[in-house]
Design an enzyme around this catalytic site. Structure first.
Site, PDB file in Angstrom:
ATOM      1  N   ASN A 108      48.669  39.996  47.425  1.00 36.70           N
ATOM      2  CA  ASN A 108      48.457  41.178  48.254  1.00 36.70           C
ATOM      3  C   ASN A 108      49.352  42.280  47.700  1.00 36.70           C
ATOM      4  O   ASN A 108      50.566  42.239  47.870  1.00 36.70           O
ATOM      5  CB  ASN A 108      48.817  40.855  49.714  1.00 36.70           C
ATOM      6  CG  ASN A 108      48.783  42.073  50.607  1.00 36.70           C
ATOM      7  OD1 ASN A 108      48.334  43.143  50.202  1.00 36.70           O
ATOM      8  ND2 ASN A 108      49.269  41.917  51.837  1.00 36.70           N
ATOM      9  N   TRP A 109      48.741  43.235  47.036  1.00 35.68           N
ATOM     10  CA  TRP A 109      49.528  44.268  46.357  1.00 35.68           C
ATOM     11  C   TRP A 109      50.022  45.341  47.317  1.00 35.68           C
ATOM     12  O   TRP A 109      50.763  46.249  46.904  1.00 35.68           O
ATOM     13  CB  TRP A 109      48.712  44.897  45.213  1.00 35.68           C
ATOM     14  CG  TRP A 109      48.405  43.939  44.093  1.00 35.68           C
ATOM     15  CD1 TRP A 109      48.775  42.616  44.023  1.00 35.68           C
ATOM     16  CD2 TRP A 109      47.676  44.207  42.888  1.00 35.68           C
ATOM     17  NE1 TRP A 109      48.320  42.049  42.850  1.00 35.68           N
ATOM     18  CE2 TRP A 109      47.638  43.011  42.131  1.00 35.68           C
ATOM     19  CE3 TRP A 109      47.048  45.336  42.371  1.00 35.68           C
ATOM     20  CZ2 TRP A 109      47.000  42.932  40.892  1.00 35.68           C
ATOM     21  CZ3 TRP A 109      46.407  45.254  41.127  1.00 35.68           C
ATOM     22  CH2 TRP A 109      46.393  44.060  40.404  1.00 35.68           C
ATOM     23  N   LYS A 110      49.568  45.292  48.561  1.00 39.80           N
ATOM     24  CA  LYS A 110      50.001  46.269  49.576  1.00 39.80           C
ATOM     25  C   LYS A 110      49.857  47.702  49.036  1.00 39.80           C
ATOM     26  O   LYS A 110      48.955  47.966  48.264  1.00 39.80           O
ATOM     27  CB  LYS A 110      51.428  45.950  50.048  1.00 39.80           C
ATOM     28  CG  LYS A 110      51.548  44.495  50.522  1.00 39.80           C
ATOM     29  CD  LYS A 110      52.841  44.173  51.240  1.00 39.80           C
ATOM     30  CE  LYS A 110      52.848  42.709  51.645  1.00 39.80           C
ATOM     31  NZ  LYS A 110      54.036  42.320  52.422  1.00 39.80           N
ATOM     32  N   HIS A 114      46.642  41.590  58.857  1.00 39.64           N
ATOM     33  CA  HIS A 114      47.983  41.428  58.279  1.00 39.64           C
ATOM     34  C   HIS A 114      49.031  41.919  59.282  1.00 39.64           C
ATOM     35  O   HIS A 114      48.811  42.902  59.989  1.00 39.64           O
ATOM     36  CB  HIS A 114      48.095  42.210  56.967  1.00 39.64           C
ATOM     37  CG  HIS A 114      49.331  41.846  56.209  1.00 39.64           C
ATOM     38  ND1 HIS A 114      50.568  42.377  56.532  1.00 39.64           N
ATOM     39  CD2 HIS A 114      49.540  40.978  55.197  1.00 39.64           C
ATOM     40  CE1 HIS A 114      51.470  41.849  55.721  1.00 39.64           C
ATOM     41  NE2 HIS A 114      50.881  40.998  54.903  1.00 39.64           N
ATOM     42  N   GLU A 166      51.636  43.589  58.986  1.00 40.64           N
ATOM     43  CA  GLU A 166      52.060  44.986  58.857  1.00 40.64           C
ATOM     44  C   GLU A 166      51.105  45.903  59.611  1.00 40.64           C
ATOM     45  O   GLU A 166      51.523  46.890  60.223  1.00 40.64           O
ATOM     46  CB  GLU A 166      52.155  45.364  57.365  1.00 40.64           C
ATOM     47  CG  GLU A 166      53.406  44.755  56.741  1.00 40.64           C
ATOM     48  CD  GLU A 166      53.289  44.421  55.269  1.00 40.64           C
ATOM     49  OE1 GLU A 166      52.366  44.895  54.589  1.00 40.64           O
ATOM     50  OE2 GLU A 166      54.149  43.648  54.789  1.00 40.64           O
ATOM     51  N   GLU A 212      51.630  33.673  58.053  1.00 38.84           N
ATOM     52  CA  GLU A 212      52.697  34.502  57.500  1.00 38.84           C
ATOM     53  C   GLU A 212      53.708  34.802  58.602  1.00 38.84           C
ATOM     54  O   GLU A 212      53.533  35.764  59.365  1.00 38.84           O
ATOM     55  CB  GLU A 212      52.119  35.822  56.963  1.00 38.84           C
ATOM     56  CG  GLU A 212      51.114  35.634  55.850  1.00 38.84           C
ATOM     57  CD  GLU A 212      51.020  36.875  54.966  1.00 38.84           C
ATOM     58  OE1 GLU A 212      51.332  36.750  53.778  1.00 38.84           O
ATOM     59  OE2 GLU A 212      50.687  37.958  55.466  1.00 38.84           O
ATOM     60  N   GLY A 267      58.740  39.893  53.035  1.00 41.77           N
ATOM     61  CA  GLY A 267      59.522  40.946  52.387  1.00 41.77           C
ATOM     62  C   GLY A 267      61.016  40.840  52.612  1.00 41.77           C
ATOM     63  O   GLY A 267      61.763  41.751  52.289  1.00 41.77           O
ATOM     64  N   SER A 297      57.643  35.776  51.343  1.00 36.41           N
ATOM     65  CA  SER A 297      58.634  35.556  50.292  1.00 36.41           C
ATOM     66  C   SER A 297      58.339  34.352  49.402  1.00 36.41           C
ATOM     67  O   SER A 297      59.245  33.614  49.020  1.00 36.41           O
ATOM     68  CB  SER A 297      60.044  35.449  50.901  1.00 36.41           C
ATOM     69  OG  SER A 297      60.398  36.659  51.559  1.00 36.41           O
ATOM     70  N   GLY A 317      53.169  38.604  48.350  1.00 43.10           N
ATOM     71  CA  GLY A 317      53.350  40.054  48.344  1.00 43.10           C
ATOM     72  C   GLY A 317      54.114  40.483  47.108  1.00 43.10           C
ATOM     73  O   GLY A 317      53.576  40.574  46.007  1.00 43.10           O
ATOM     74  N   GLY A 318      55.408  40.724  47.277  1.00 42.08           N
ATOM     75  CA  GLY A 318      56.257  41.261  46.214  1.00 42.08           C
ATOM     76  C   GLY A 318      56.089  40.591  44.857  1.00 42.08           C
ATOM     77  O   GLY A 318      55.980  41.279  43.831  1.00 42.08           O
TER      78      GLY A 318
HETATM   79  P1  13P Z   1      56.193  39.029  50.466  1.00 40.92           P
HETATM   80  O1  13P Z   1      55.717  37.944  49.515  1.00 40.92           O
HETATM   81  O2  13P Z   1      56.628  40.259  49.771  1.00 40.92           O
HETATM   82  O3  13P Z   1      57.189  38.492  51.441  1.00 40.92           O
HETATM   83  O4  13P Z   1      54.908  39.467  51.324  1.00 40.92           O
HETATM   84  C1  13P Z   1      54.139  38.499  51.934  1.00 40.92           C
HETATM   85  C2  13P Z   1      52.917  39.118  52.481  1.00 40.92           C
HETATM   86  O5  13P Z   1      52.973  39.892  53.428  1.00 40.92           O
HETATM   87  C3  13P Z   1      51.629  38.824  51.836  1.00 40.92           C
HETATM   88  O6  13P Z   1      50.555  39.288  52.590  1.00 40.92           O
END
Ligand code: 13P
Length: 250
Positions: free
Chosen positions: A9-11, A95, A97, A167, A173, A213, A234-235
């Site tokens: 997920n590149w956000k 998600h 967020e 998640e 994050g 993470s 994510g990251g």
């Molecule tokens: P991180 O891997 O950066 O913690 O993000 C997880 C995430 O929200 C994937 O959708």
């Protein structure tokens, strides 16, 4: 019997050029991967460009969101059909967020899940508790509500198009990953929910991904858990080297 999925997920990261470059690197390095499904979810404006880079590779495209309508007066929104037109095979729905920043409700997320499936796409339904909910013993209740309401009206047959992503919000994050055991416990609980809402077959066949993470140095332990069928990253999905190592989990 459940093929693992590693999803990135590149956000809200990367320009079109940067997205194409990362996708091209992944396409080259991961061209022969068969042990798992690979999904990447760039920003909307990079979807068609990335789709070109991953044509005829095992990498599948996902959108990070959608609006649950086909067409109409919905300024600024994008429908599952248009995302399919741009090359998507999956849509990430709910998600945390978006639940937090945009106050998305379980009902609204459910409409997105249904719209995605009705458009012939897979839906990745994200669920997960906050730290406060975990510390006040509301975790199981939250996961139950998010799962039941998120999947309302989704039939047993349609469940073949659904992927669940657990998640925990406190792990996203933050660099704090759920321990292998914490994640396994939550996944086993969610699988039990699917059995109750549907049947044993749906519980046995639905992929449940862990997100929060996930890094090259913890993916192996997580993937060794019996109810963890993949990762939503994510990251670490923004760096080719890290994502490639995660796809090559051992
Ligand atoms: P991180 O891997 O950066 O913690 O993000 C997880 C995430 O929200 C994937 O959708």
């Amino acid at each position: 019997m459940r093929k693992p999925i590693i999803a990135g997920n590149w956000k809200l990261h990367k320009t079109l050029a940067e997205s194409r470059q990362l996708a091209a690197t992944l396409a080259k390095e991961l061209s022969s991967v068969d042990h798992c499904e690979i999904i990447i979810a760039p920003v909307y404006t990079a979807l068609s460009g990335v789709a070109e880079e991953i044509t005829d590779t095992p990498i599948q495209l996902a959108a990070q969101n959608c609006y649950p309508a086909e067409t109409g007066a919905f300024t600024g929104e994008v429908s599952p059909l248009l995302l399919k037109d741009a090359g998507c095979r999956f849509i990430i729905c709910g998600h945390s967020e978006r639940r937090q920043l945009l106050s998305e409700s379980n009902q609204f997320i459910n409409h997105k899940v249904a719209a995605s499936v009705n458009a012939g796409l897979g839906a990745i339904l994200c669920i997960g508790e906050t730290l406060q909910e975990r510390e006040t013993d509301q975790m199981l209740e939250v996961l139950t509500t998010q799962t039941r309401e998120g999947l309302a009206g989704i039939t047993t047959e349609q469940m073949a198009s659904i992927v669940i992503a657990y998640e925990p919000v406190w792990a996203i994050g933050t660099g704090v990953t759920a321990s292998d055991q914490q994640a396994q416990e939550a996944h086993a609980f969610i699988r039990g929910l699917l059995q109750g809402l549907y049947n044993q077959d749906v519980a046995n066949t639905t992929r449940i991904l862990y997100g929060g993470s996930v890094k090259p140095n913890n993916v192996d332990g997580l993937m060794a858990q019996s109810d963890i069928d993949g990762a939503l990253v994510g990251g670490a999905s923004l760096k080719a080297e890290d994502f490639i190592r995660i796809v090559r989990f051992e």
